[in-house]
Design a protein around this motif. Sequence first.
Motif, PDB file in Angstrom:
ATOM      1  N   UNK A   1       8.404   3.175  -8.676  1.00 49.30           N
ATOM      2  CA  UNK A   1       7.881   4.320  -7.940  1.00 49.30           C
ATOM      3  C   UNK A   1       7.021   5.179  -8.859  1.00 49.30           C
ATOM      4  N   UNK A   2       7.432   5.346 -10.106  1.00 47.19           N
ATOM      5  CA  UNK A   2       6.619   6.138 -11.048  1.00 47.19           C
ATOM      6  C   UNK A   2       5.251   5.504 -11.247  1.00 47.19           C
ATOM      7  N   UNK A   3       5.233   4.194 -11.369  1.00 46.69           N
ATOM      8  CA  UNK A   3       3.964   3.490 -11.562  1.00 46.69           C
ATOM      9  C   UNK A   3       3.053   3.666 -10.346  1.00 46.69           C
ATOM     10  N   UNK A   4       3.581   3.459  -9.151  1.00 53.60           N
ATOM     11  CA  UNK A   4       2.770   3.608  -7.944  1.00 53.60           C
ATOM     12  C   UNK A   4       2.320   5.049  -7.754  1.00 53.60           C
ATOM     13  N   UNK A   9      -1.792   9.344  -8.135  1.00 52.55           N
ATOM     14  CA  UNK A   9      -2.304  10.524  -8.839  1.00 52.55           C
ATOM     15  C   UNK A   9      -3.677  10.247  -9.449  1.00 52.55           C
ATOM     16  N   UNK A  10      -3.930   8.990  -9.803  1.00 54.68           N
ATOM     17  CA  UNK A  10      -5.221   8.607 -10.384  1.00 54.68           C
ATOM     18  C   UNK A  10      -6.272   8.319  -9.316  1.00 54.68           C
ATOM     19  N   UNK A  11      -5.898   8.423  -8.030  1.00 54.00           N
ATOM     20  CA  UNK A  11      -6.890   8.278  -6.970  1.00 54.00           C
ATOM     21  C   UNK A  11      -6.663   7.154  -5.975  1.00 54.00           C
ATOM     22  N   UNK A  12      -5.619   6.336  -6.158  1.00 51.14           N
ATOM     23  CA  UNK A  12      -5.352   5.275  -5.180  1.00 51.14           C
ATOM     24  C   UNK A  12      -5.071   5.909  -3.820  1.00 51.14           C
ATOM     25  N   UNK A  13      -5.704   5.381  -2.781  1.00 49.24           N
ATOM     26  CA  UNK A  13      -5.528   5.928  -1.437  1.00 49.24           C
ATOM     27  C   UNK A  13      -4.466   5.184  -0.644  1.00 49.24           C
ATOM     28  N   UNK A  14      -4.017   4.058  -1.162  1.00 45.64           N
ATOM     29  CA  UNK A  14      -2.942   3.275  -0.564  1.00 45.64           C
ATOM     30  C   UNK A  14      -2.352   2.409  -1.672  1.00 45.64           C
ATOM     31  N   UNK A  15      -1.122   1.979  -1.496  1.00 42.73           N
ATOM     32  CA  UNK A  15      -0.483   1.093  -2.470  1.00 42.73           C
ATOM     33  C   UNK A  15       0.137  -0.082  -1.724  1.00 42.73           C
TER      34      UNK A  15
END
Length: 157
Positions: A1-4, A9-15
């Motif tokens: 969860x920390x990684x995702x 936080x770095x800008x990913x809009x979906x995981x």
Amino acid sequence: ARYLNAQIAAGAQAVQLFDSWAGCLGPDDYRRHVLPTMQQLIAAITPGVPVISFATGNPQLLQLLSAAGPHVVGVDWRIELVDAWQLVGTDRAVQGNLDPLALLADRDELKRRSKAILAQAAGRPGHIFNLGHGVLPQTPPENARALVEMVHEMSGA
């Protein structure tokens, strides 16, 4: 969860949670050994960010993938989209499900297969066209580009 969450936080809009080996499990083992962890993981992801859950190889796990709480459930090529939606539930989006080997076929066959998937989706909201697994190393890049163009043309995207 920390990684995702760091990706978010770095800008990913979906995981996407991508599990290529989950299909080796039967529903009972998945329910017992994987589902609780997936539920905890999805609950710990930054609220409001779409989560895609994908496990290849066992269409009978789709209900359990959905039960973990993702926004989107990825499906591979081993199930028709209509059947996948019945298992996943109409409140979830589905992603998939072109066989990656189709990218090795000629353009006519690639278009035929893509068109069949779009026909199954029938313009229904909540379908994300995608492969039913990763791109094979021997895939010609021009075939991947052609697929994107075909899908955009056929779907009006």
